[in-house]
Design a protein around this motif. Structure first.
Motif, PDB file in Angstrom:
ATOM      1  N   LEU A 276       0.788  -0.932   0.209  1.00 20.94           N
ATOM      2  CA  LEU A 276      -0.225  -0.046  -0.087  1.00 20.94           C
ATOM      3  C   LEU A 276       0.990   1.069  -0.358  1.00 20.94           C
ATOM      4  N   LYS A 277       0.233   2.575  -0.531  1.00 24.14           N
ATOM      5  CA  LYS A 277       1.355   3.669  -0.758  1.00 24.14           C
ATOM      6  C   LYS A 277       0.609   4.451   0.232  1.00 24.14           C
ATOM      7  N   SER A 278      -1.041   4.063   0.349  1.00 21.07           N
ATOM      8  CA  SER A 278      -1.468   5.240   0.498  1.00 21.07           C
ATOM      9  C   SER A 278      -1.981   4.902   1.881  1.00 21.07           C
ATOM     10  N   THR A 279      -1.446   5.083   2.822  1.00 27.86           N
ATOM     11  CA  THR A 279      -2.791   5.364   4.175  1.00 27.86           C
ATOM     12  C   THR A 279      -3.069   6.259   5.317  1.00 27.86           C
ATOM     13  N   SER A 280      -3.664   5.686   6.007  1.00 27.50           N
ATOM     14  CA  SER A 280      -4.000   7.125   6.909  1.00 27.50           C
ATOM     15  C   SER A 280      -4.132   5.866   8.293  1.00 27.50           C
ATOM     16  N   ASP A 281      -3.647   6.549   9.408  1.00 29.82           N
ATOM     17  CA  ASP A 281      -3.592   6.194  10.733  1.00 29.82           C
ATOM     18  C   ASP A 281      -5.397   6.467  11.119  1.00 29.82           C
ATOM     19  N   GLY A 282      -6.772   6.534  11.212  1.00 27.90           N
ATOM     20  CA  GLY A 282      -7.185   6.845  11.625  1.00 27.90           C
ATOM     21  C   GLY A 282      -8.360   8.174  10.359  1.00 27.90           C
ATOM     22  N   TYR A 283      -8.658   8.823  10.948  1.00 26.73           N
ATOM     23  CA  TYR A 283     -10.199   9.452  10.314  1.00 26.73           C
ATOM     24  C   TYR A 283      -8.953  10.921  10.910  1.00 26.73           C
ATOM     25  N   ALA A 284      -9.222  11.140  12.100  1.00 26.86           N
ATOM     26  CA  ALA A 284      -8.511  12.550  12.343  1.00 26.86           C
ATOM     27  C   ALA A 284      -6.821  12.937  12.519  1.00 26.86           C
ATOM     28  N   GLY A 285      -6.155  12.180  11.985  1.00 24.04           N
ATOM     29  CA  GLY A 285      -4.350  11.432  11.299  1.00 24.04           C
ATOM     30  C   GLY A 285      -4.298  11.708  10.133  1.00 24.04           C
ATOM     31  N   PHE A 286      -5.832  11.457   8.873  1.00 27.80           N
ATOM     32  CA  PHE A 286      -5.428  11.894   7.539  1.00 27.80           C
ATOM     33  C   PHE A 286      -6.825  13.201   7.943  1.00 27.80           C
ATOM     34  N   THR A 287      -6.902  13.772   8.720  1.00 27.23           N
ATOM     35  CA  THR A 287      -7.739  14.568   8.595  1.00 27.23           C
ATOM     36  C   THR A 287      -6.664  16.520   8.884  1.00 27.23           C
ATOM     37  N   THR A 288      -6.366  15.559  10.267  1.00 23.23           N
ATOM     38  CA  THR A 288      -4.836  16.576  10.238  1.00 23.23           C
ATOM     39  C   THR A 288      -3.549  17.041   9.118  1.00 23.23           C
ATOM     40  N   SER A 289      -3.524  15.678   8.479  1.00 19.84           N
ATOM     41  CA  SER A 289      -2.829  15.650   7.444  1.00 19.84           C
ATOM     42  C   SER A 289      -3.489  16.829   6.084  1.00 19.84           C
ATOM     43  N   TYR A 290      -4.333  16.654   5.606  1.00 16.49           N
ATOM     44  CA  TYR A 290      -5.041  17.228   5.024  1.00 16.49           C
ATOM     45  C   TYR A 290      -5.522  18.723   5.305  1.00 16.49           C
ATOM     46  N   ALA A 291      -5.556  18.694   6.701  1.00 16.38           N
ATOM     47  CA  ALA A 291      -5.624  20.641   6.725  1.00 16.38           C
ATOM     48  C   ALA A 291      -3.922  20.942   6.889  1.00 16.38           C
ATOM     49  N   ARG A 292      -3.226  20.189   6.976  1.00 11.99           N
ATOM     50  CA  ARG A 292      -1.874  20.613   6.946  1.00 11.99           C
ATOM     51  C   ARG A 292      -1.550  20.818   5.395  1.00 11.99           C
ATOM     52  N   ALA A 293      -1.857  20.026   4.736  1.00 13.28           N
ATOM     53  CA  ALA A 293      -0.856  20.227   3.612  1.00 13.28           C
ATOM     54  C   ALA A 293      -2.200  21.294   2.485  1.00 13.28           C
ATOM     55  N   MET A 294      -3.377  21.502   2.711  1.00 12.76           N
ATOM     56  CA  MET A 294      -3.938  22.554   2.552  1.00 12.76           C
ATOM     57  C   MET A 294      -3.756  23.857   2.703  1.00 12.76           C
ATOM     58  N   HIS A 295      -2.947  23.903   3.973  1.00 19.00           N
ATOM     59  CA  HIS A 295      -1.867  25.109   4.397  1.00 19.00           C
ATOM     60  C   HIS A 295      -0.443  24.734   3.693  1.00 19.00           C
ATOM     61  N   ARG A 296      -0.122  24.233   3.461  1.00 15.35           N
ATOM     62  CA  ARG A 296       0.816  24.360   3.012  1.00 15.35           C
ATOM     63  C   ARG A 296       1.084  24.926   1.527  1.00 15.35           C
ATOM     64  N   ASP A 297       0.015  23.751   0.894  1.00 16.25           N
ATOM     65  CA  ASP A 297       0.109  23.802  -0.777  1.00 16.25           C
ATOM     66  C   ASP A 297      -1.201  23.726  -0.875  1.00 16.25           C
ATOM     67  N   PRO A 298      -1.522  24.339  -1.055  1.00 13.30           N
ATOM     68  CA  PRO A 298      -3.336  23.906  -2.060  1.00 13.30           C
ATOM     69  C   PRO A 298      -3.279  23.499  -3.369  1.00 13.30           C
ATOM     70  N   ILE A 299      -3.189  23.157  -3.788  1.00 12.79           N
ATOM     71  CA  ILE A 299      -2.634  22.686  -5.590  1.00 12.79           C
ATOM     72  C   ILE A 299      -3.075  21.260  -4.750  1.00 12.79           C
ATOM     73  N   ARG A 300      -1.705  20.709  -4.273  1.00 11.04           N
ATOM     74  CA  ARG A 300      -1.788  19.441  -4.419  1.00 11.04           C
ATOM     75  C   ARG A 300      -3.159  18.687  -3.610  1.00 11.04           C
ATOM     76  N   SER A 301      -3.204  20.074  -2.294  1.00 11.95           N
ATOM     77  CA  SER A 301      -5.267  19.439  -1.386  1.00 11.95           C
ATOM     78  C   SER A 301      -6.012  18.835  -2.692  1.00 11.95           C
ATOM     79  N   SER A 302      -6.032  19.703  -3.568  1.00 14.43           N
ATOM     80  CA  SER A 302      -6.763  19.686  -4.656  1.00 14.43           C
ATOM     81  C   SER A 302      -6.727  18.697  -5.392  1.00 14.43           C
TER      82      SER A 302
END
Length: 304
Positions: A276-302
């Motif tokens: 597996l190449k894309s995994t997350s430890d729980g949905y809280a963990g994914f949400t944290t990662s998404y929020a960070r990516a959104m803040h850091r690089d909006p193009i990547r998150s979208s």
């Protein structure tokens, strides 16, 4: 190793064992799910002590019927085709998701997974890339608006999406008209009784943000590549969430081998986990990662 190489590497007997479907496994899961939903519904109707606290679990159980409908498009929850069809059409009513239409919409999603230009789940639109757009997405507004538009278009307009076969247009038109008629009757019933508001309308509105977050994790932040072990995410979560979502948190596994029924996905996961190449430890963990990516690089998150 990509998903095609992985599947090709499995012994024939292993593949046959993985794709074996079972009415008993599906009906057992559906029975437990239906019992939980019935208990919440009856508790709300009878206004048992602290009954408003049942509205959230009621909403979660209703909106996560999406995952059962999704499985029924693959004809995998049950061995008998007629049960898959009946359950899929029944799921359409509380979540406004016409089953025949969704089957072909979802097949196109599997064919073009996470392709910004061709995956109909994206339909050329980026994923949320700012806090306002994320909150709007989580509210469910875009889902409900989209389903109203789809129902009206299918019922009275032109059905022209390239992934919707013409031979099914009449069936899509019928199902849309039936659903609209049912919703019309439901709206009229509110004049005489608020029951539907408490056991259906308010719960699905409250539950929708949880489903949206779950669905965002399936492919959000995953690259637009052909490898299903990379463009889809497996989220390691609790047994309750896996039960609620019919084991679809094993989402990379599902995309890698869609013929595997929900009750065999944990077994298939043992064969795929190392790849597996894309995994997350729980949905809280994914949400944290998404929020960070959104803040850091909006193009990547979208686009990811």
């Amino acid at each position: 190793m990509d998903h095609r190489t992985l599947i090709a590497s499995l012994p024939t007997e292993t593949k046959f064992a993985l794709i074996a479907r079972s009415d008993s496994a599906g009906l057992r899961h559906l029975g437990l799910y239906g019992t939980a939903l019935a208990a919440c519904t009856i508790g709300i109707l009878l206004q048992v002590p602290l009954w408003p606290l049942l509205i959230l679990p009621q909403g979660l159980l209703l909106v996560f019927l999406f995952t059962l409908s999704h499985e029924c498009t693959h004809q995998t929850p049950f061995k008998s085709r007629w049960i898959n069809e009946a359950v899929g059409h029944a799921c359409a009513i509380p979540i406004a998701l016409p089953f025949v239409w969704f089957r072909y919409f979802h097949l196109a999603h599997h064919k073009w997974t996470n392709d910004p230009a061709r995956d109909p789940e994206l339909a050329g639109k980026p994923r949320p890339d700012s806090w306002p757009s994320l909150l709007a997405y989580l509210s469910g507004w875009f889902y409900w608006r989209g389903m109203v538009q789809t129902l009206l278009q299918n019922a009275f307009g032109r059905i022209d999406a390239p992934y919707l076969p013409q031979r099914q247009h009449a069936a899509m038109r019928r199902e849309a008209r039936v659903l609209l008629a049912l919703y019309g009757l439901g709206t009229l019933s509110l004049i005489y009784s608020p029951l539907l508001f408490w056991i259906w309308i308010l719960p699905v509105l409250i539950g929708q943000p949880f489903l949206r977050l779950y669905l965002l994790a399936e492919h959000g932040l995953c690259p637009p590549v052909a490898n299903m072990l990379e463009n889809s995410r497996t989220t390691f979560t609790t047994r309750i969430v896996r039960f609620l979502a019919w084991n679809m948190p094993y989402h990379a596994e599902h995309h890698a081998f869609p013929n595997v029924p929900f009750h065999k996905l944990p077994q298939f996961h043992t064969l795929t986990r190392a790849h597996l190449k894309s995994t997350s430890d729980g949905y809280a963990g994914f949400t944290t990662s998404y929020a960070r990516a959104m803040h850091r690089d909006p193009i990547r998150s979208s686009s990811g």
